[in-house]
Design a protein around this motif. Structure first.
Motif, PDB file in Angstrom:
ATOM      1  N   HIS A 141       1.649   3.770   2.160  1.00 21.88           N
ATOM      2  CA  HIS A 141       2.220   4.463   3.315  1.00 21.88           C
ATOM      3  C   HIS A 141       3.744   4.599   3.248  1.00 21.88           C
ATOM      4  O   HIS A 141       4.455   3.656   2.905  1.00 21.88           O
ATOM      5  CB  HIS A 141       1.801   3.772   4.611  1.00 21.88           C
ATOM      6  N   HIS A 168       0.860  -1.196   0.000  1.00 16.29           N
ATOM      7  CA  HIS A 168       0.000   0.000   0.000  1.00 16.29           C
ATOM      8  C   HIS A 168       0.890   1.238   0.000  1.00 16.29           C
ATOM      9  O   HIS A 168       2.109   1.118  -0.082  1.00 16.29           O
ATOM     10  CB  HIS A 168      -0.991  -0.030   1.163  1.00 16.29           C
ATOM     11  N   ARG A 191       6.490   2.202   4.224  1.00 13.84           N
ATOM     12  CA  ARG A 191       6.503   0.949   3.461  1.00 13.84           C
ATOM     13  C   ARG A 191       7.115   1.119   2.076  1.00 13.84           C
ATOM     14  O   ARG A 191       7.376   0.138   1.386  1.00 13.84           O
ATOM     15  CB  ARG A 191       5.067   0.445   3.254  1.00 13.84           C
ATOM     16  N   ASP A 235      -0.557  -4.391   5.985  1.00 14.35           N
ATOM     17  CA  ASP A 235      -1.199  -3.846   7.180  1.00 14.35           C
ATOM     18  C   ASP A 235      -2.665  -4.254   7.314  1.00 14.35           C
ATOM     19  O   ASP A 235      -3.375  -3.736   8.160  1.00 14.35           O
ATOM     20  CB  ASP A 235      -1.089  -2.318   7.188  1.00 14.35           C
ATOM     21  N   HIS A 283      -7.234  -1.398   5.118  1.00 12.23           N
ATOM     22  CA  HIS A 283      -6.336  -0.465   5.807  1.00 12.23           C
ATOM     23  C   HIS A 283      -6.182   0.830   5.001  1.00 12.23           C
ATOM     24  O   HIS A 283      -6.040   1.904   5.555  1.00 12.23           O
ATOM     25  CB  HIS A 283      -5.003  -1.184   6.002  1.00 12.23           C
TER      26      HIS A 283
HETATM   27 ZN    ZN Z   1       0.029   1.252   6.484  1.00  8.67          ZN
END
Ligand code: ZN
Length: 319
Positions: free
Chosen positions: A81, A79, A84, A184, A165
């Motif tokens: 974020h 994803h 990450r 996540d 998430h």
């Molecule tokens: Zn995340």
């Protein structure tokens, strides 16, 4: 005394553990810090997640290099974020793969998210000046993307299981040894961050889909490796329970015309006995409750978190 903002006072290094889960399938966990993984193909390696900076990611690659010298050709981003994705440059991977909505989110709010996460979790940003800029996927998909690992290794299946998430989470399913890298979407004994989440979708159909894999190993976004069918289902249900309690508590206060602060206090009281000792619980909860509240207000597409908005919500709820 005021609580220190988010994880800004969490400066202790975590112990990292590299585990070989099956032939050519690796998980690196770190006592509640973000997890990553690697899957060996016949003559290449696929990595799952990139950590917050190239310097942080390189330390993981160095550990992986004690086991394989095959070239890392694919990097999968679960994803958008920052913690990450911003370390992606260290891999030098030709294929950087994410869901199409993750690409959209990076374009829309990647810089704001970078600033926000840097403020919340400065320790994870090892040598932040090593980040060359936002990470942009080179390939995206909407439903399912299959990578043939070659030889008799079977397939690595990247799949979108619904909103959770974030709007664009994907999982990586290593078919033969039944290993699920869940990003996540599942945390094993670490608090959930749900500030960009879709709580109703996530705690319903999305987690059902994850359960349907019948995984023997599950590596969530944070926390240790979960082993065995029963324990995997347990981790998924624990994640669902965390979300359902939040929905229940926030919904009740929202319905009676209460305040966001009252919703936060009620949720904190309800979750703390079971989950309060988990990593990043205090850090996440204000942002989580705000997002449940927004969903109840009919805000479908999550509002952008900025470093300023982070502090406003924190000061309103945690102080
Ligand atoms: Zn995340």
């Amino acid at each position: 005394m005021a609580k220190p903002f988010a994880s800004s006072a969490d400066l202790g290094e975590k112990k990292r553990t590299l585990e070989l889960l099956a032939d050519g399938v690796y998980a690196l966990t770190a006592e509640g810090d973000p997890n990553i993984g690697a899957i060996e193909g016949e003559d290449f390696v696929v990595c799952f997640e990139a950590l917050a900076t190239p310097v942080a990611a390189q330390e993981w690659i160095d550990l992986l290099r004690e086991h394989t010298d095959k070239p890392i050709t694919h990097l999968v981003l679960s994803h958008y974020h920052a913690v990450r994705v911003l370390g992606a440059a260290a891999y030098g991977a030709e294929h950087v793969i994410a869901h199409e909505t993750t690409k959209k989110l990076i374009d829309e709010r990647g810089q704001e998210d970078w600033d926000s996460e840097f403020g919340r979790m400065p320790r994870l940003f090892k040598e932040p000046e090593s980040i060359p800029g936002l990470t942009h996927p080179t390939e995206t998909f909407s439903g399912r993307h299959v990578i043939d690992l070659g030889g008799d290794r079977g397939n690595l299946v990247l799949e979108y299981c619904g909103r959770g998430h974030t709007a664009g989470d994907i999982v990586a399913w290593v078919e033969k040894p039944k290993v699920l890298f869940a990003g996540d979407l599942v945390e094993a004994e670490a608090a959930l961050y749900t500030g960009d989440a879709f709580h109703w979708d996530w705690s319903g159909a999305t987690l059902d889909r994850l359960k349907d894999y019948g995984a023997e190993f599950l590596i969530g976004g944070r926390g240790g490796v979960t082993r065995g069918r029963e324990a995997v289902d347990g981790a998924i249900e624990q994640t669902r329970e965390f979300i359902r309690v939040m929905i229940r508590e926030v919904e009740a206060v929202h319905a009676r015309g209460g305040t966001l602060k009252e919703a936060f206090d009620a949720t904190h009281t309800a979750l703390a006995p079971q989950f309060g000792h988990w990593p990043i619980f205090e850090h996440c909860l204000p942002f989580d409750v705000q997002r449940v509240w927004d969903e109840l207000d009919g805000v479908d597409w999550p509002r952008v978190w900025t470093a300023e908005r982070d502090r406003e919500v924190w000061d309103q709820l945690q102080n």
